[in-house]
Design an enzyme around this catalytic site. Structure first.
Site, PDB file in Angstrom:
ATOM      1  N   MET A  29       0.850  -1.196   0.000  1.00 14.50           N
ATOM      2  CA  MET A  29       0.000   0.000   0.000  1.00 14.50           C
ATOM      3  C   MET A  29       0.889   1.250   0.000  1.00 14.50           C
ATOM      4  O   MET A  29       0.446   2.339   0.380  1.00 14.50           O
ATOM      5  CB  MET A  29      -0.929   0.011   1.214  1.00 14.50           C
ATOM      6  CG  MET A  29      -1.917  -1.145   1.207  1.00 14.50           C
ATOM      7  SD  MET A  29      -3.452  -0.764   2.064  1.00 14.50           S
ATOM      8  CE  MET A  29      -2.861  -0.328   3.668  1.00 14.50           C
ATOM      9  N   HIS A  60       9.297  -3.478   3.337  1.00 11.23           N
ATOM     10  CA  HIS A  60       8.777  -3.731   1.983  1.00 11.23           C
ATOM     11  C   HIS A  60       9.915  -4.094   1.028  1.00 11.23           C
ATOM     12  O   HIS A  60       9.794  -4.993   0.198  1.00 11.23           O
ATOM     13  CB  HIS A  60       8.086  -2.482   1.426  1.00 11.23           C
ATOM     14  CG  HIS A  60       6.876  -2.047   2.167  1.00 11.23           C
ATOM     15  ND1 HIS A  60       6.850  -0.920   2.959  1.00 11.23           N
ATOM     16  CD2 HIS A  60       5.632  -2.590   2.241  1.00 11.23           C
ATOM     17  CE1 HIS A  60       5.646  -0.780   3.476  1.00 11.23           C
ATOM     18  NE2 HIS A  60       4.886  -1.774   3.072  1.00 11.23           N
TER      19      HIS A  60
HETATM   20  O1  PAF Z   1      -0.061  -5.491   3.930  1.00 11.73           O
HETATM   21  C1  PAF Z   1      -0.477  -4.620   3.142  1.00 11.73           C
HETATM   22  O2  PAF Z   1       0.198  -3.656   2.827  1.00 11.73           O
HETATM   23  C2  PAF Z   1      -1.881  -4.767   2.571  1.00 11.73           C
HETATM   24  O3  PAF Z   1      -2.755  -5.305   3.499  1.00 11.73           O
HETATM   25  C3  PAF Z   1      -1.912  -5.544   1.241  1.00 11.73           C
HETATM   26  C4  PAF Z   1      -1.480  -6.992   1.444  1.00 11.73           C
HETATM   27  C5  PAF Z   1      -1.004  -4.880   0.222  1.00 11.73           C
HETATM   28  C6  PAF Z   1      -3.338  -5.569   0.687  1.00 11.73           C
HETATM   29  O4  PAF Z   1      -3.818  -4.288   0.463  1.00 11.73           O
END
Ligand code: PAF
Length: 279
Positions: free
Chosen positions: A31, A38
């Site tokens: 997100m 990430h």
């Molecule tokens: O973990 C996240 O950032 C969100 O829940 C995801 C898996 C991208 C789904 O929107």
């Protein structure tokens, strides 16, 4: 060079071209508001597959009324730069109407696992996550999709839906990336002020102690109670839960004879922090 696409048809076209030359594909859904956690998912995907597609979509369906959808940290240009520097090949960055066109009426719900803990405190959250992840998986049909253990319950919900719906993808988990003082990296850490930031590592310290004690034979329920008190004493405004659960089913446990996980959620200022550790 990383390419960015905003439509499902362009996404599919790019992935089809890779498939035609026999390349394997990894998917990293995000997100945005990207941090080292990430980027570790992108690195994992790159190590395991020939092509990596990251997605950046702040999914409105997983935010409840009164949640922080509008305030959620966003920096798309910076995120794209980070993904490119990390070696992602493709960024899928759709607008809400591409994912939820007018008339959209289908939900994916994981009963049981999606109703407890985070599901209880954030009604509709896992239905939003499960629906968007199902869509992203079907849009890209990757070989693997990579998720962080930071959102441990989310990881289990996604594994369950993939099994239940026979989606041909391998879900891979990557360990939590922590700051030097133990705080799990999270986009919402940006909400913490200086004082709160100093208190925040108490969460990891507490659940680590609970894990150690339960591992040595202490009662999971007594330790959960102790952990809650520690967090409140340490400066957290409220505690949604500290709990020790079966690591696969998230069922409550009486001892740690099977693999177990300590999970916690607590509020500090504007931030609701979640964390977990293995027993
Ligand atoms: O973990 C996240 O950032 C969100 O829940 C995801 C898996 C991208 C789904 O929107």
């Amino acid at each position: 060079m990383m390419n960015t696409v905003t439509t499902i048809s362009d996404l599919r076209r790019r992935i089809k071209a890779w498939r035609q030359t026999g390349e394997t594909v990894g998917l990293v859904p995000t997100m945005g508001a990207l941090h080292e956690g990430h980027l570790s998912l992108v690195r994992h995907s790159r190590a395991k597959t020939m092509r990596t597609c990251a997605t950046l979509f702040v999914n409105p369906m997983q935010f409840g009324l009164g949640d922080d959808l509008d305030a959620y940290p966003r920096d798309n240009a910076e995120d794209a730069l980070k993904l490119e520097n990390e070696g992602a090949d493709l960024l899928f960055q759709p607008v809400a109407g591409e994912i939820y066109p007018s008339g959209f009426a289908t939900e994916v719900s994981v009963r049981g696992l999606g109703d407890i803990l985070e599901g209880e405190f954030r009604p509709g959250f896992f239905t939003g996550v499960a629906t968007v992840v199902t869509k992203l998986l079907l849009q890209t049909l990757p070989d693997i999709a990579v998720f962080g253990e930071k959102d441990y319950q989310q990881l289990l919900v996604i594994r369950r839906l993939v099994r239940d719906l026979d989606i041909p993808v391998r879900i891979e988990a990557v360990a939590i990336v922590r700051e030097a003082d133990g705080l799990a990296m999270a986009s919402r850490n940006a909400y913490l002020n200086t004082t709160e930031r100093k208190i925040a590592p108490v969460l990891y310290g507490t659940i680590s102690q609970v894990a150690e004690n339960v591992g040595r034979g202490a009662s999971p329920s007594e330790q959960a109670e102790w952990g809650t008190e520690q967090l409140l004493r340490g400066g957290f405004a409220s505690v949604d839960y500290v709990t020790v659960r079966d690591a696969e089913t998230l069922d409550e446990i009486a001892d740690a004879s099977r693999p177990a996980r300590v999970l916690a959620a607590a509020t500090l200022g504007r931030a609701r922090l979640i964390d977990n550790v293995a027993v």
